[in-house]
Design an enzyme around this catalytic site. Structure first.
Site, mmCIF file in Angstrom:
data_model
loop_
_atom_site.group_PDB
_atom_site.id
_atom_site.type_symbol
_atom_site.label_atom_id
_atom_site.label_comp_id
_atom_site.label_asym_id
_atom_site.label_seq_id
_atom_site.Cartn_x
_atom_site.Cartn_y
_atom_site.Cartn_z
ATOM 1 N N ARG A 65 1.087 -1.130 -0.141
ATOM 2 C CA ARG A 65 0.078 0.174 -0.003
ATOM 3 C C ARG A 65 0.909 1.337 -0.095
ATOM 4 N NH1 ARG A 65 -3.672 3.206 -1.398
ATOM 5 N NH2 ARG A 65 -5.447 3.718 -0.040
ATOM 6 N N GLY A 66 0.747 2.074 -1.156
ATOM 7 C CA GLY A 66 1.714 3.030 -1.313
ATOM 8 C C GLY A 66 1.779 3.992 -0.142
ATOM 9 N N GLU A 67 0.547 4.613 0.182
ATOM 10 C CA GLU A 67 0.550 5.629 1.204
ATOM 11 C C GLU A 67 1.298 5.371 2.643
ATOM 12 O OE1 GLU A 67 -3.916 5.345 2.885
ATOM 13 O OE2 GLU A 67 -3.659 6.087 0.744
ATOM 14 N N ASP A 68 1.097 3.974 2.971
ATOM 15 C CA ASP A 68 1.658 3.467 4.245
ATOM 16 C C ASP A 68 3.238 3.303 4.282
ATOM 17 O OD1 ASP A 68 -1.031 3.113 4.897
ATOM 18 O OD2 ASP A 68 -0.990 1.035 4.902
ATOM 19 N N THR A 69 3.863 2.670 2.926
ATOM 20 C CA THR A 69 5.076 2.003 3.176
ATOM 21 C C THR A 69 6.106 2.578 2.183
ATOM 22 O OG1 THR A 69 4.321 0.115 2.176
ATOM 23 C CG2 THR A 69 4.437 0.102 4.476
ATOM 24 N N ARG A 70 5.523 3.199 0.943
ATOM 25 C CA ARG A 70 6.214 3.363 -0.060
ATOM 26 C C ARG A 70 7.606 4.176 0.266
ATOM 27 N NH1 ARG A 70 5.818 3.337 -5.617
ATOM 28 N NH2 ARG A 70 3.834 2.747 -5.592
ATOM 29 N N GLY B 198 -8.290 3.692 -13.214
ATOM 30 C CA GLY B 198 -9.787 3.126 -13.290
ATOM 31 C C GLY B 198 -9.886 2.198 -12.148
ATOM 32 N N GLU C 91 -4.112 -7.593 -6.717
ATOM 33 C CA GLU C 91 -2.877 -8.098 -6.794
ATOM 34 C C GLU C 91 -2.643 -9.432 -6.154
ATOM 35 O OE1 GLU C 91 -0.434 -3.852 -7.321
ATOM 36 O OE2 GLU C 91 -0.079 -5.173 -5.498
#
Length: 835
Positions: A25-30, A58, A92
């Protein structure tokens, strides 16, 4: 590797197979945990797919992402607080779990980052909240939400990593990277049998004996004459079955290790590897600690012991043959069936010769690079195979010698075989040697007598100095299968080496002094004792542990005018205190041959090299543990000299003028405790890459090395009287490792910032060190900085600019009372030690 967001992204991904797919999850751990994990995976040369979110458009996961998941070998799923709130992440995950179910070797590594695995498994907490929202929003697509729930449960049931258990993040990242590497190594280690004729058939026969999968411990022997492919067969089986074991190890060249006295080190490496314990140290040569035995007995392991010549070698490595855990397998290869019988091995496979079709296939591959031979090629192979008797080595070497030759040459070479009465394998191999040109023959014989097992760079260095176009000629020997390269070392089959040494022996069976090369200890002892050496001698290799005390006459080398290679050595296991008692020069030494390229004389007994020796051709000089006080007086012609080693020469007090050694690359003068200073000529060595003066306890000053622009390593550990470091007046881009640990330094020069390429700086246990330069932060390439044990250091300098690369900082056992607030500028820091 970042995925492209261009329209051709999907096409690009289809053409690329990734090692690892990262789902997160990008906003958590990127920008935190995942960025460190990605960087460390890339550092290990693992090809990673990490989505830059440009592929997510989309409501549906893109085809490019699906392709990347399918094309990866391992998927690492980082479950974080908001993971399940993302439909893309859940899609995913479903795809990843589907791949695991459909593909036998697809691997999944879940990481529970700041979340409880049971919350993921049972969809509680933030995961329960997220799924509930999806159910509310997707009432029209209940099956999709069910697939997400199922995938979350399946993934959470897999063995993975929990950030609450493995802390801090730096340790967690390291553990995950090691886990991924291990899984990739296993997944990609299946035997590649392409081009290995007849191995598949043999392997299946061995596996039928092997009872792979049965719970009891088994040991199996593979027995056959030299050149029949025992090692290749053992390797193929090793890679075919290793996935079913907790640990595995291939013990190569057991006989050679025993002959060289390194079996102790080999056993240490074996136990350390299969117990996965890098710090394991078994100091006793025969008795293995009971705790180590217990640990071994609990592990299911696979071990291959290749080329065992005595049952005592197996006894030394394993003791009793029931030491390993249930389900373990040991494979032993040997030329001597009695070795297996004496050790109590009942399962024995005798290696079969290649059958006629297999022999013809291998010959045509080597002689014509063809798997679809013509009628002429088959006819030629028939003529050869009657002599080779199905021996793969003989077929491969003779076939390779014919490749690229015209028909007349090929037919002539085969007809010559018919002239050999009762041909055996060595005679067949000799025919390949006879087809070499004179220089290739010389290089081959040098390797057979002196250089087998040596580093490839070393071999090229010595051969280049001895023969024209040596590099290409070594490649020709490789092409002809007479030598090979393994782990960057020159390798040669034992039979081929024996053939080469037989050629040397037959030059003069009864008068060894008339041979071109000497490597049999008794022959060398007699030649040197009788002072009978001649100008035909080109090289001498002597293991001094295999001769009694030897007194040389002063003129011992006078007649050996063409000697290029001289090595008097002791095996690694030999006590170095005995070096001086082996070779004595009671009358001194009148001269050494001026043709010498390589001079290795361990324990050299004189104070200096003979005055009548001109080192103009010398490439490498190694006189460790010698009695040398200085090598020579004045200036010498040293144009070809590249390496000097004088380690533990306790009497050394002076390094000569080396200004003419413009090609010098490496100097090792470790443990020379009476050396007070270094020659100023060192500072002008533009090709010098490695300088080592560790344990030179009397060394008090250094010349400035800033003109040594190629220098990469400068090692001064335990130079306990070295109290100052010279100014660095110009930038040095290539120096990456500077070891000043256990020196008497009080401070470093402010010009240290000119070391712009420095990666590792070691100042451990510099007990007089009271300050660090204020411009320390300008070392932008620095990755590792250790000052442990600097008890008088009380202040750490301000870090006025960001240091992105510094990842390891060890400040343990120093006098530091606090750290500067600017420590935040160490933005790449992963390991900080303050104990």
């Amino acid at each position: 590797m970042l995925a492209s967001t261009s329209p051709s992204s999907s096409a690009m991904i289809e053409a690329t197979a990734y090692d690892v797919f990262l789902s997160f999850r990008g906003e958590d751990t990127r920008n935190g945990f995942v960025s460190h994990l990605y960087k460390d995976l890339c550092r290990k040369k693992i090809q990673v797919f990490i989505d830059d979110e440009g592929l997510r458009r989309g409501d549906e996961i893109s085809g490019a992402l699906l392709t990347a998941i399918e094309g990866s070998r391992v998927s690492v799923i980082v479950f974080s607080k908001n993971y399940a709130s993302s439909r893309w992440c859940l899609d995913e995950l479903v795809k990843i779990i589907d791949c695991k179910k459909l593909k036998q070797h697809y691997l999944v590594v879940p990481v529970f980052y700041g979340v409880d695995p049971s919350d993921v498994r049972k969809q509680r907490g933030s995961f329960g909240d997220a799924i509930a929202k999806h159910e509310e929003n997707l009432k029209h697509d209940v099956e999709k939400v069910k697939s997400w729930r199922s995938a979350l449960t399946s993934a959470a049931n897999l063995s993975g990593w929990d950030s609450h258990v493995t802390r801090p993040d730096s340790t967690l990242v390291d553990k995950i990277v090691k886990d991924v590497l291990k899984k990739l190594n296993r997944e990609t280690s299946s035997a590649n049998l392409e081009g290995l004729v007849g191995v598949e058939r043999r392997m299946q026969k061995v596996l039928s004996l092997f009872q792979y999968g049965f719970p009891d411990f088994q040991i199996l022997g593979i027995w056959g004459m030299g050149g029949t492919g025992k090692t290749t067969l053992a390797e193929a089986i090793f890679y075919h079955v290793l996935d079913g074991f907790q640990s595995y190890f291939f013990l190569a060249n057991v006989r050679e290790s025993a002959d060289q006295g390194t079996l102790f080190q080999l056993r240490q490496k074996l136990f350390s590897t299969i117990l996965e314990d890098e710090n394991l140290d078994i100091s006793t040569p025969t008795i293995i600690p009971s705790f180590v035995k217990d640990r071994l007995s609990r592990k299911k392991v696979l071990v291959v012991c290749d080329d065992v010549s005595k049952s005592s070698q197996l006894e030394y490595l394993f003791g009793g043959n029931n030491r390993l855990g249930p389900g373990s397998r040991v494979i032993v290869t040997t030329r001597d069936k009695q070795v297996l019988i004496q050790y109590g091995i009942d399962l024995i496979y005798k290696v079969e010769e290649l059958d006629r079709d297999e022999s013809a296939q291998l010959f045509c591959q080597c002689a014509f690079k063809s798997n679809q031979p013509t009628k002429y090629q088959l006819e030629l192979s028939e003529m050869v195979l009657s002599f080779a008797n199905g021996n793969p080595l003989a077929i491969k070497i003779f076939g390779s010698s014919l490749y690229g030759k015209d028909k007349n040459y090929q037919e002539s070479a085969v007809k010559e075989l018919k002239q050999i009465p009762n041909p055996d394998i060595l005679k067949l191999l000799r025919s390949s040697f006879d087809g070499l040109n004179p220089v290739e023959k010389d290089i081959f014989l040098d390797i057979a007598c002196f250089l087998k097992g040596e580093n490839l760079d070393f071999v090229r260095r010595i051969m280049d100095a001895s023969y024209d176009s040596a590099h290409s000629r070594i490649e020709n020997l490789i092409d002809k299968s007479l030598v090979s390269v393994s782990q960057h070392k020159i390798a040669m089959h034992d039979l081929v080496q024996q053939m080469g040494r037989d050629i040397i022996y037959n030059e003069s069976p009864s008068e060894p002094e008339r041979r071109s090369r000497l490597c049999i200890p008794n022959d060398i002892y007699n030649v040197l004792t009788e002072n009978s050496g001649t100008k035909t001698l080109k090289g001498i290799l002597l293991d001094m542990s295999r001769i009694p005390k030897l007194e040389l006459k002063a003129e011992a080398f006078v007649k050996m005018r063409k000697l290029k290679f001289l090595k008097f050595y002791l095996p690694y296991s030999f006590e170095r205190v005995q070096v001086t008692s082996k070779i004595l020069l009671p009358q001194g030494l009148l001269s050494l041959p001026d043709e010498l390229r390589y001079l290795y004389w361990e324990g050299y007994p004189m104070k200096t090299l003979p005055t009548r020796f001109n080192p103009k051709n010398l490439v490498e000089l190694d006189m460790s543990y010698s009695h040398v006080e200085q090598l020579w007086e004045g200036k010498q012609d040293l144009l070809n000299l590249k390496i000097i080693r004088l380690n533990y020469s306790k009497n050394l007090v002076r390094i000569p003028d080396l200004s003419s050694a413009v090609n010098l690359e490496k100097i090792e003068i470790r443990g020379c405790s009476n050396l007070p200073e270094l020659s100023s000529s060192l500072q002008h060595m533009e090709k010098l890459t490695h300088l080592e003066f560790n344990e030179c306890k009397n060394l008090r000053s250094l010349p400035s090395f800033y003109k040594a622009t190629s220098l990469t390593n400068l090692l001064l550990h335990d130079c306990s009287n070295l109290s100052s470091f010279p100014e660095i007046l110009e930038t040095m881009e290539r120096l990456i490792y500077l070891d000043l640990s256990r020196t008497a330094l009080k401070e470093l020069p402010s010009s240290i910032d000119n070391l712009i390429g420095l990666v590792n700086l070691n100042l451990n246990n510099c007990e007089n060190l009271i300050c660090l330069p204020n411009n320390f932060y300008k070392l932008k390439s620095l990755e590792i900085f250790t000052i442990r044990g600097c008890l008088r250091l009380e202040i750490f300098p301000e870090i006025l600019e960001t240091m992105e690369r510094l990842r390891c900082l060890d400040l343990g056992r120093t006098g530091l009372k606090e750290l500067p607030s600017s420590i935040d500028n160490l933005i790449g820091l992963k390991y900080l030690t303050l104990d």
